[in-house]
Structures are given as structure tokens and as C-alpha cells.
Design a protein around this motif. Sequence first.
Motif, PDB file in Angstrom:
ATOM      1  N   SER A 337       0.839  -1.194   0.000  1.00  0.00           N
ATOM      2  CA  SER A 337       0.000   0.000   0.000  1.00  0.00           C
ATOM      3  C   SER A 337       0.881   1.254   0.000  1.00  0.00           C
ATOM      4  CB  SER A 337      -0.907   0.017   1.233  1.00  0.00           C
ATOM      5  OG  SER A 337      -1.677   1.198   1.284  1.00  0.00           O
ATOM      6  N   PRO A 338       0.565   2.245  -0.841  1.00  0.00           N
ATOM      7  CA  PRO A 338       1.371   3.470  -0.875  1.00  0.00           C
ATOM      8  C   PRO A 338       1.356   4.213   0.450  1.00  0.00           C
ATOM      9  CG  PRO A 338      -0.101   3.341  -2.779  1.00  0.00           C
ATOM     10  CD  PRO A 338      -0.518   2.272  -1.835  1.00  0.00           C
ATOM     11  N   SER A 339       0.209   4.203   1.141  1.00  0.00           N
ATOM     12  CA  SER A 339       0.064   4.907   2.411  1.00  0.00           C
ATOM     13  C   SER A 339      -0.811   4.085   3.346  1.00  0.00           C
ATOM     14  CB  SER A 339      -0.568   6.293   2.197  1.00  0.00           C
ATOM     15  OG  SER A 339       0.207   7.076   1.325  1.00  0.00           O
ATOM     16  N   PHE A 340      -0.648   4.310   4.640  1.00  0.00           N
ATOM     17  CA  PHE A 340      -1.501   3.624   5.596  1.00  0.00           C
ATOM     18  C   PHE A 340      -1.495   4.369   6.924  1.00  0.00           C
ATOM     19  CE2 PHE A 340       2.676   1.634   5.748  1.00  0.00           C
ATOM     20  CZ  PHE A 340       2.971   1.547   7.104  1.00  0.00           C
ATOM     21  N   ILE A 341      -2.574   4.196   7.668  1.00  0.00           N
ATOM     22  CA  ILE A 341      -2.706   4.767   9.007  1.00  0.00           C
ATOM     23  C   ILE A 341      -2.525   3.636  10.009  1.00  0.00           C
ATOM     24  CG2 ILE A 341      -4.278   5.882  10.638  1.00  0.00           C
ATOM     25  CD1 ILE A 341      -5.704   7.112   8.196  1.00  0.00           C
ATOM     26  N   VAL A 342      -1.639   3.835  10.983  1.00  0.00           N
ATOM     27  CA  VAL A 342      -1.452   2.856  12.051  1.00  0.00           C
ATOM     28  C   VAL A 342      -2.360   3.243  13.211  1.00  0.00           C
ATOM     29  CG1 VAL A 342       0.167   1.755  13.631  1.00  0.00           C
ATOM     30  CG2 VAL A 342       0.944   2.492  11.371  1.00  0.00           C
ATOM     31  N   GLN A 343      -3.399   2.463  13.430  1.00  0.00           N
ATOM     32  CA  GLN A 343      -4.322   2.771  14.520  1.00  0.00           C
ATOM     33  C   GLN A 343      -3.869   2.050  15.786  1.00  0.00           C
ATOM     34  OE1 GLN A 343      -5.990   4.788  16.205  1.00  0.00           O
ATOM     35  NE2 GLN A 343      -7.369   5.241  14.503  1.00  0.00           N
ATOM     36  N   ASP A 344      -4.414   2.464  16.920  1.00  0.00           N
ATOM     37  CA  ASP A 344      -3.958   1.941  18.208  1.00  0.00           C
ATOM     38  C   ASP A 344      -5.107   2.013  19.207  1.00  0.00           C
ATOM     39  OD1 ASP A 344      -2.278   1.244  20.452  1.00  0.00           O
ATOM     40  OD2 ASP A 344      -2.098   3.371  20.906  1.00  0.00           O
ATOM     41  N   GLY A 345      -5.911   0.961  19.271  1.00  0.00           N
ATOM     42  CA  GLY A 345      -7.009   0.913  20.223  1.00  0.00           C
ATOM     43  C   GLY A 345      -6.899  -0.307  21.108  1.00  0.00           C
ATOM     44  N   VAL A 346      -7.659  -0.313  22.194  1.00  0.00           N
ATOM     45  CA  VAL A 346      -7.606  -1.420  23.138  1.00  0.00           C
ATOM     46  C   VAL A 346      -9.019  -1.903  23.445  1.00  0.00           C
ATOM     47  CG1 VAL A 346      -6.846  -2.181  25.420  1.00  0.00           C
ATOM     48  CG2 VAL A 346      -5.546  -0.446  24.205  1.00  0.00           C
ATOM     49  N   VAL A 347      -9.180  -3.209  23.539  1.00  0.00           N
ATOM     50  CA  VAL A 347     -10.462  -3.797  23.934  1.00  0.00           C
ATOM     51  C   VAL A 347     -10.201  -4.934  24.926  1.00  0.00           C
ATOM     52  CG1 VAL A 347     -11.582  -3.248  21.743  1.00  0.00           C
ATOM     53  CG2 VAL A 347     -10.473  -5.477  22.024  1.00  0.00           C
TER      54      VAL A 347
END
Length: 484
Positions: A337-347
Motif C-alpha cells: 500500500s502506498p500509504s496507511f494509518i497505524v491505529q492503536d485501540g484497546v479492547v
Amino acid sequence: MRVEHLIPRLRAVCGKENVITDPLELRTYECDGLTSHRSIPALVVLPGTAAETAAIVKECAENGIPFVARGSGTGLSGGALPHEDGVLIVMSRMRKILEIDPVSRRAVIEPGVTNLSVSNAVQHLGLFYAPDPSSQVVCSVGGNVAENSGGAHCLKHGFTVHHVTGLQIVTPQGELTWLGDGTGTGAGSGDDYDLIGAFTGSEGTLGIVTKIIVKLTTTPQAVHTLLAAYATTAEGGKAVSDIIAAGILPAAIEMMDALSIHSAEAAVRCGYPEGAGAVLIVELDGPAAEVEAELATVRTICEKAGATEIRAADDPAQRARIWAGRKSAFAAVGRISPSFIVQDGVVPRTSLPAVLARIAELSKEAGIRVANVFHAGDGNLHPLVLYDDALPGEEAAAEVLSGAILDACLEQGGSITGEHGVGVDKARYMPKMFSADDLDTMQLLRCAFDPASLCNPGKIFPTPRLCGEVPGKHRPAPAGIEIF
């Protein structure tokens, strides 16, 4: 005073070559690992000592100039985003390991020391530094303190805050002081406020770290790493719950889905089972007899959960091969992928199947791929939202999807961040997790350290409050009344 008026004074403090004013060089520091937020600093200064850092901050404080500290720049929340009218204080020159005490099992280090280099320096003593973010080869311990970083092994060994016993800091007023047990006077022995706990994870808003006293951990007698392949993440998630329910606390439990496996294979050829819909990595450490017994139990649990293939390794080279795919996962996604968002959540762990299913639904609805890589043992998700920033509107759509994933985490009683921090990226989500009173209380603590609001301003809080304002609705403080 304008920031350019500080240039002669700052050059006198740390040398002309360590004060950057060239516009092209300044652009080097316009963002951290979160590239979607950019701001060019007015000035960059690289101190070489704690005294120089204090002198720089004092100049800023006395002249009302905002300042931001930066380590290696690997952060993923925009926590080190510069202030366009301020000074960026880069700590990368301060990278000495000052003292190693194998008897008390501690080390004194400067903030620019990289995470992995601490373990490398004490390996011959049978010791290691437990926090291990995936970026540990390049991330600095000072930055780890700012974000309270964890890593794959935080499930058993804890986060940065659990391994720091003393901090030398520069206050927002430019004074050098110690928090915790760093002065040799017994400070932080248990009778004081836990200022280390407050400071660690404050994302650079309460001051700048100049020395860190870290705890060193004895190298375990035995380490076994097990990789289990599954057709789905739901099956892997059941194995995670069953392992914890059996009373076993592994050093690490990590999971990757099919898309992240594919990208890791393309990047590092880690040799994961072909066609797997998910892989689970479980690492056990401790006394040899205990580890052997737990390994047998974990293998049985993984088989019952539907594992299609199981591999185990106790040889360091074999273990490193298993970990290669997981450790490279974030960077590897750039292969697909040319770009991506690294998300960071907890459950909660028990909510993993539901949240993963919801992420799949959201991904399908948006027409945007999501690769899932996460610390399954403590429910810390790192969905990677893939998009092409060359396509009009796709970045905005990816941001919307990223926010919807956080909403899904909150709906399950989770959190908007596990270890990457709030920074500028997640400030707008803070009111979804905290009440107005909660946010006011947090800001009062910040104001106690930084009443002038000059230290890393614009981070964490969605609507930064001046420290002279009263809590609640934004109203100026009555005449004659001071807050902090």
C-alpha cells in the motif's frame, strides 16, 4: 520575543553547528512517524548535555517561546509535531549509557539511547531491558518514557513505567530536578506522590527527560516461542482467551491476519504457513521446568482451538525467524500500500472476536483494506488502514474509517490508545472517552507543571485550556484569583 532573536543565545549554549535555521534542514523535522500531520519548526536545537537542555528551555520560558522535545521521531501520534513558531529540542545527541550496576540491576542512561542498545549493553551480564516496542532498534528510551511504550512482551513484563525508577527532568521553567530515586537521598521510596507515574506517558507536556534510571531484568533460564496458524482470527482469538483462562501468563501473545502475513512475507520472507488466515505467536519464558510444562498446555489449547499448523522454537535463531514477520509488520505493509494509518485501540480480550468482525464490516463498507496486527494478550489492536493518497478523497475516507474503528473499541469498553499516545492525532477523540470534568482534572495537573502552557502545546487535549481559566465552561479566572 520572536524565536529568531534567540538564535545567538542558543548558539552560545550548544554551539552554532547544533542550532539549525536552514529552511531545507528544518523540513527534516516536520513530522514524526505519523506523516499525516506536518509542521515546520521555526528553529531546531540539538543539546549535548542536561545543562544545555535546561539553558535552552529557560531561554524559551523567559521569552514566552513554545518548545517541543523530540527523540528519534518514531512516534505514531504526532506527539513530537513541532510548533511552527517555536523551538524543537532534539535529544538525539544525548545517547550515552552513563552507568551499569549489575548488582542492583539498574542502568543510568541519556534519553537518546536506543531501546535495544540497553539490552545489548548488558546481555553479557545475564540481564536485559524488558520493554521492547517493535521499533526498538531505532526508538529512543526518552521517547518511550514520553509515550509509556510497551511492546510485544508488555503482557508479562509491563510497560516503560514499570521499569523506570528515576528521571532527571528539565521543568518547563528550565530547572533541572529529579523525580523518583535518582538523587541518592531515597526520593521516591514510597512516601511521595508518584511523579514518575504522572510524568511517564505525559507525551512531553510536563517537561523534558535528560537522564533515566531503568531497571534491568534477569535473562530467563528458558524461552520457547510457539507459532500457531489458523483459518480465521476468531479461532486464534479463542486460543488467546483459553490460554489466559488456563492461568498461564505468556511473555507475549501476538496475532496477525492474512493481509499482514502477506505483507510481512513479501518484505522479510518469514516463512509463515502458506494460506493461513491468521497466525498466533506465543512466547513463554521463565524457569525451564515451568516453561516446558506451560508449552505443552499451550500447544494442546492451540490444537483444540483449530490450529492448522504449530511450530515451536527454543533456539535463538529460530525464534528470531518467527518474530521477524511480526516485528517488521508495520513497515512491511508499505510493500502492498502506498500509504496507511497505524491505529492503536484497546479492547477486553473477550471482545476481540466481536471487534475484529466489526473492523471487517467497516472495511468492506468503506472499500478500504485493513490489515490487523496486534498484541492479542492484552487486547491492544493495531489495525493498519491502507489507502492511496494519490487518489482524491481516499485519505479522508481512511481517516473516517480509522475513527470508526476507535468507536468500535470504545463501544466494547476499550480505549482510544494502548501505547502510541494521543498527541495531535487522537485529541479529538478524548471527549468520547472522558467527561469534561475528567479532562479539566488532567489539565489542572498539566498546569501545575507548566502554567505558561509552553511545553509541547496543542497535544492531548481537544481544546487546550489556558492555565488561568477556571474548570468547566471556558471562562477567564476572576480578578485577583490565580490557578497554580
